[in-house]
Every structure is written in structure tokens, then in C-alpha cells.
Design a protein around this motif. Structure first.
Motif, mmCIF file in Angstrom:
data_model
loop_
_atom_site.group_PDB
_atom_site.id
_atom_site.type_symbol
_atom_site.label_atom_id
_atom_site.label_comp_id
_atom_site.label_asym_id
_atom_site.label_seq_id
_atom_site.Cartn_x
_atom_site.Cartn_y
_atom_site.Cartn_z
ATOM 1 N N THR A 131 0.845 -1.198 0.000
ATOM 2 C CA THR A 131 0.000 0.000 0.000
ATOM 3 C C THR A 131 0.880 1.247 0.000
ATOM 4 O OG1 THR A 131 -0.061 0.227 2.401
ATOM 5 C CG2 THR A 131 -1.696 -1.238 1.411
ATOM 6 N N GLU A 166 2.345 -0.798 3.871
ATOM 7 C CA GLU A 166 1.863 -2.052 4.452
ATOM 8 C C GLU A 166 1.605 -3.074 3.349
ATOM 9 O OE1 GLU A 166 -1.583 -0.766 6.569
ATOM 10 O OE2 GLU A 166 -0.416 0.575 7.844
ATOM 11 N N PHE A 167 1.292 -4.318 3.756
ATOM 12 C CA PHE A 167 0.904 -5.327 2.784
ATOM 13 C C PHE A 167 -0.469 -4.967 2.230
ATOM 14 C CE2 PHE A 167 3.709 -8.054 5.526
ATOM 15 C CZ PHE A 167 4.686 -8.258 4.562
ATOM 16 N N GLY A 168 -0.647 -5.126 0.928
ATOM 17 C CA GLY A 168 -1.924 -4.800 0.306
ATOM 18 C C GLY A 168 -1.698 -4.294 -1.101
ATOM 19 N N THR A 169 -2.691 -3.589 -1.636
ATOM 20 C CA THR A 169 -2.584 -3.094 -3.006
ATOM 21 C C THR A 169 -2.983 -1.631 -3.045
ATOM 22 O OG1 THR A 169 -3.324 -5.276 -3.726
ATOM 23 C CG2 THR A 169 -3.207 -3.566 -5.396
ATOM 24 N N SER A 187 -4.044 1.384 -5.617
ATOM 25 C CA SER A 187 -4.381 1.728 -6.999
ATOM 26 C C SER A 187 -3.505 2.878 -7.497
ATOM 27 C CB SER A 187 -5.861 2.084 -7.117
ATOM 28 O OG SER A 187 -6.151 3.240 -6.376
ATOM 29 N N GLU A 188 -3.101 3.764 -6.574
ATOM 30 C CA GLU A 188 -2.221 4.872 -6.990
ATOM 31 C C GLU A 188 -0.855 4.352 -7.440
ATOM 32 O OE1 GLU A 188 -3.887 5.539 -3.955
ATOM 33 O OE2 GLU A 188 -4.916 7.465 -4.294
ATOM 34 N N LEU A 222 -2.132 -12.024 -6.112
ATOM 35 C CA LEU A 222 -3.443 -12.629 -5.841
ATOM 36 C C LEU A 222 -4.389 -11.640 -5.178
ATOM 37 C CD1 LEU A 222 -3.029 -15.003 -2.731
ATOM 38 C CD2 LEU A 222 -1.439 -13.227 -3.338
ATOM 39 N N GLY A 223 -5.626 -12.072 -5.025
ATOM 40 C CA GLY A 223 -6.621 -11.338 -4.234
ATOM 41 C C GLY A 223 -6.781 -9.894 -4.670
ATOM 42 N N SER A 224 -6.508 -8.971 -3.733
ATOM 43 C CA SER A 224 -6.779 -7.563 -4.004
ATOM 44 C C SER A 224 -5.917 -7.020 -5.132
ATOM 45 C CB SER A 224 -6.565 -6.718 -2.742
ATOM 46 O OG SER A 224 -5.226 -6.767 -2.316
ATOM 47 N N LEU A 276 -7.989 -7.882 -8.170
ATOM 48 C CA LEU A 276 -9.246 -7.122 -8.194
ATOM 49 C C LEU A 276 -9.002 -5.626 -8.413
ATOM 50 C CD1 LEU A 276 -11.209 -8.889 -5.317
ATOM 51 C CD2 LEU A 276 -11.404 -9.236 -7.779
ATOM 52 N N THR A 277 -7.924 -5.104 -7.839
ATOM 53 C CA THR A 277 -7.632 -3.676 -8.006
ATOM 54 C C THR A 277 -7.317 -3.365 -9.469
ATOM 55 O OG1 THR A 277 -6.837 -3.465 -5.743
ATOM 56 C CG2 THR A 277 -6.104 -1.782 -7.299
ATOM 57 N N ALA A 329 -10.485 -3.551 -11.470
ATOM 58 C CA ALA A 329 -11.357 -2.388 -11.215
ATOM 59 C C ALA A 329 -10.812 -1.150 -11.925
ATOM 60 C CB ALA A 329 -11.482 -2.144 -9.711
ATOM 61 N N GLU A 380 -12.507 1.092 -15.008
ATOM 62 C CA GLU A 380 -12.696 2.541 -14.846
ATOM 63 C C GLU A 380 -12.487 3.262 -16.168
ATOM 64 O OE1 GLU A 380 -12.760 6.121 -12.214
ATOM 65 O OE2 GLU A 380 -13.598 4.125 -12.220
ATOM 66 N N GLU A 390 -7.832 5.497 -15.816
ATOM 67 C CA GLU A 390 -6.769 5.590 -14.820
ATOM 68 C C GLU A 390 -5.472 4.924 -15.264
ATOM 69 O OE1 GLU A 390 -7.633 5.327 -10.845
ATOM 70 O OE2 GLU A 390 -9.420 6.561 -11.105
#
Lengths: 199, 137
Positions: free
Chosen positions: B45, B49-52, B54-55, B76-78, B81-82, B85, B89, B92
């Protein structure tokens, strides 16, 4: 008829409920997920509330599109693109009208839920947010109260299910016996909708 | 090597900044230092942190866009999906950005090597996806 103020109240009420329930959502996400659902959604909806305050979009559609974009960019977990897509697609389906009927909202939400199902590939019974969203949208034709009840019941009904999507699906049968955090937060969205309607 | 053609850019999206950066480095190294291919990691992020994010994904895609398309590989996962998504859009990510269905590490190596030959986005995607078929046992 429902105007932009109504939709802002809906998002504000959702933010308050997510804030109140964040610990419970994270607790539900601990045995079958990665224990971040509450904190992720709280971060996302806090950003939604701030953006709505700052930009004050003038139509129902614009409120939901702005909220959806915030969720996609701020949440950091899978719930971000999923809820973001739900709100954004619903907002796009509402178009530019200054006011929409409850029936138009139900129809637009149906479009949003379909987009969520396409994005995540989940069907009813997979132990996901879809299990709360689908019955809620179907009941929305009756009343906001009926939608709220259907969403809550849909969330509770995920407990005996085995997860077939998301991280919980790796757990196989061990995912049985836990209420799905995503379905639980989806029910909050409809509780907030009922609150926004003043019911 | 590319006859003056622009090369496909590669974006690597992982829940972990270290994984994304490391796989980017590994893919470039294993592709014989195909230094001209633009490869950008988008890991974790925005707050580390761990995550995704979009920016970070959008910035990475913009940074590797040379006009020949951008291939995005995810873990995987987010992350998946990110990117989906963002593609839905419409505004972006650069034109001709594509989520490639491929194993993250092997697909990244195949994508970078293929892109370095001046291959188009279809060929880069096919090479990355084909990495699913390399059995290990």
C-alpha cells in the motif's frame, strides 16, 4: 424521491456504522481471513466521508461514483475494488438525475451487484458479500427495512457455508462455522440505507 | 533489438513491496539484463503495508508506458481485483494496458524476455501465460 443529500446521508451513516463495527469485522476476519477487514473498510469510508465533505457532489450518481473511487484507492484490500465497483457502477447506472426513485436505486444497485459478481467471480452460496447483497437488492423493491433484514439474514446464513472465493477458500472445510466478514459489512451498507431513509 | 520500435512495458503488482521489487529485479537479471524494457514494481500500500494501492499501480503503469502497451502481472486477491477495477474505470491506466493471466515470477521473466525482443503486447501476454504450462514435477 431521493436526492444527493439522501445519498450523502447514506454514505455518512455507512461510515459511522463501519467505524462502530470495525473491531467486530476484523474479529470475524481473523479465523478465516487476514484480520484487516474492519481497519481496511474504516480507512476507506473515512476517506469517502472526507471526500464528500470536500467536493459535495450535486447528484446521487456523482455521490456514489466519488465514494466508489475513494474505496478503490484507499482500502488496500480486496474489499476496496469490490465495494468501490459496487458503488461506482450503481452511481453510473443512476446517471445525471438530481433525484431518483427507490425503484431506480434498486435497479441501479442490481447493476452494481452484477458488476461485483463479474469482478470477483462469486455466486450466491460462495460465502462472500454477494450472499448479503443479492437478497438485499431483491428485497429493496419492497422497502428499505426489508432490504436491511434480508442483508442481515443473508450475512448470518453464510456461517454454515464453506468458502469458495477469497482467502477463506484456502481453508476448505475449516471455513465452515464462521460468519463471512464481507457479507457482514455488506449488511451494514443496507442498515445505513435504512437509517438514511429515516426508517 | 527492437528495430526502433517501442517496447511493451511491464508492471508487477504484489501485496508486498519487497516481492514486487525483487521479482522485477530477478526478471531483468534473468532476461540477460534486458535493460531497455521498462519494468516497474507496484507493491504494497502507499503507506508501506501489505496490500494493493491503486495509486502505485497507476503510477507504475504510466512510468513504463512507451506507447506499445503495458502488461500487468499480479500475485493474488486484491492485486487482481484492483487492476481489474482500474481497467474497468477506463481512464486511470494508459491505453492498451492489459492484465495478463500468468504465474507471477515465471510470467514476469517470460514477459520481460519477450518484451525485450520488441514483441507486441499479444506476444508478451501469450509468453507470460504460457509459463503456466512449465511443469515442475
Amino acid at each position: 424521491m431521493l436526492d444527493a443529500d439522501f445519498f450523502r446521508r447514506w454514505m455518512t451513516a455507512t461510515t459511522a456504522l463501519v467505524d462502530r463495527e470495525a473491531e467486530r469485522l476484523t474479529a470475524l476476519d481473523s479465523p478465516i481471513g487476514d484480520a484487516d477487514h474492519g481497519s481496511n473498510l474504516k480507512r476507506g469510508f473515512t476517506a469517502v466521508a472526507a471526500a464528500l465533505e470536500e467536493e459535495a457532489p450535486a447528484t446521487p450518481g456523482a455521490v456514489l461514483i466519488l465514494a466508489g473511487r475513494q474505496l478503490i484507492s484507499k482500502v488496500g484490500g480486496a474489499s476496496g475494488p469490490l465495494y468501490g465497483t459496487l458503488l461506482r457502477r450503481t452511481g453510473k447506472a443512476l446517471g445525471d438525475s438530481a433525484e431518483v426513485s427507490a425503484g431506480q436505486l434498486a435497479e441501479a444497485l442490481r447493476t452494481g451487484v452484477d458488476a461485483v459478481r463479474t469482478l470477483g467471480g462469486a455466486a450466491p452460496g460462495d460465502k462472500t458479500m454477494v450472499d448479503a447483497l443479492v437478497p438485499a437488492v431483491e428485497a429493496l423493491g419492497d422497502s428499505f427495512g426489508a432490504a436491511r433484514t434480508a442483508a442481515a439474514e443473508g450475512a448470518e446464513a453464510t456461517t454454515p457455508l464453506q468458502a469458495r472465493k477469497g482467502r477463506a477458500s484456502y481453508l476448505g472445510e475449516r471455513s465452515i462455522g464462521h460468519q463471512d466478514p464481507g457479507a457482514t459489512s455488506a449488511a451494514l451498507l443496507f442498515e445505513a440505507l435504512k437509517e438514511a431513509a429515516g426508517e | 533489438m527492437s528495430d526502433g520500435r517501442q517496447l511493451v512495458g511491464i508492471v508487477l503488482v504484489s501485496h508486498s513491496a519487497e516481492v514486487a521489487a525483487s521479482v522485477a529485479e530477478l526478471a531483468k537479471e534473468l532476461s540477460g539484463g534486458a535493460g531497455t524494457v521498462a519494468v516497474a514494481p507496484a507493491g504494497g500500500t502507499a503507506s508501506g503495508e501489505f496490500g494493493t494501492s491503486s495509486e502505485l499501480v497507476a503510477a507504475a503503469a504510466a512510468s513504463v508506458d512507451r506507447g506499445a502497451g503495458v502488461a500487468v502481472l499480479t500475485d493474488l486477491g486484491s492485486a487482481v481485483l484492483t487492476v481489474k477495477a482500474l481497467l474497468a474505470e477506463g481512464d486511470e491506466l494508459p491505453d492498451h494496458t492489459r492484465l495478463v493471466d500468468a504465474p507471477f515470477v515465471e510470467g514476469a521473466v517470460a514477459a520481460v524476455v519477450t518484451a525485450s525482443t520488441g514483441a507486441d503486447l499479444d506476444a508478451v501476454e501469450a509468453a507470460a501465460a504460457e509459463a503456466y504450462s512449465y511443469r515442475k514435477a
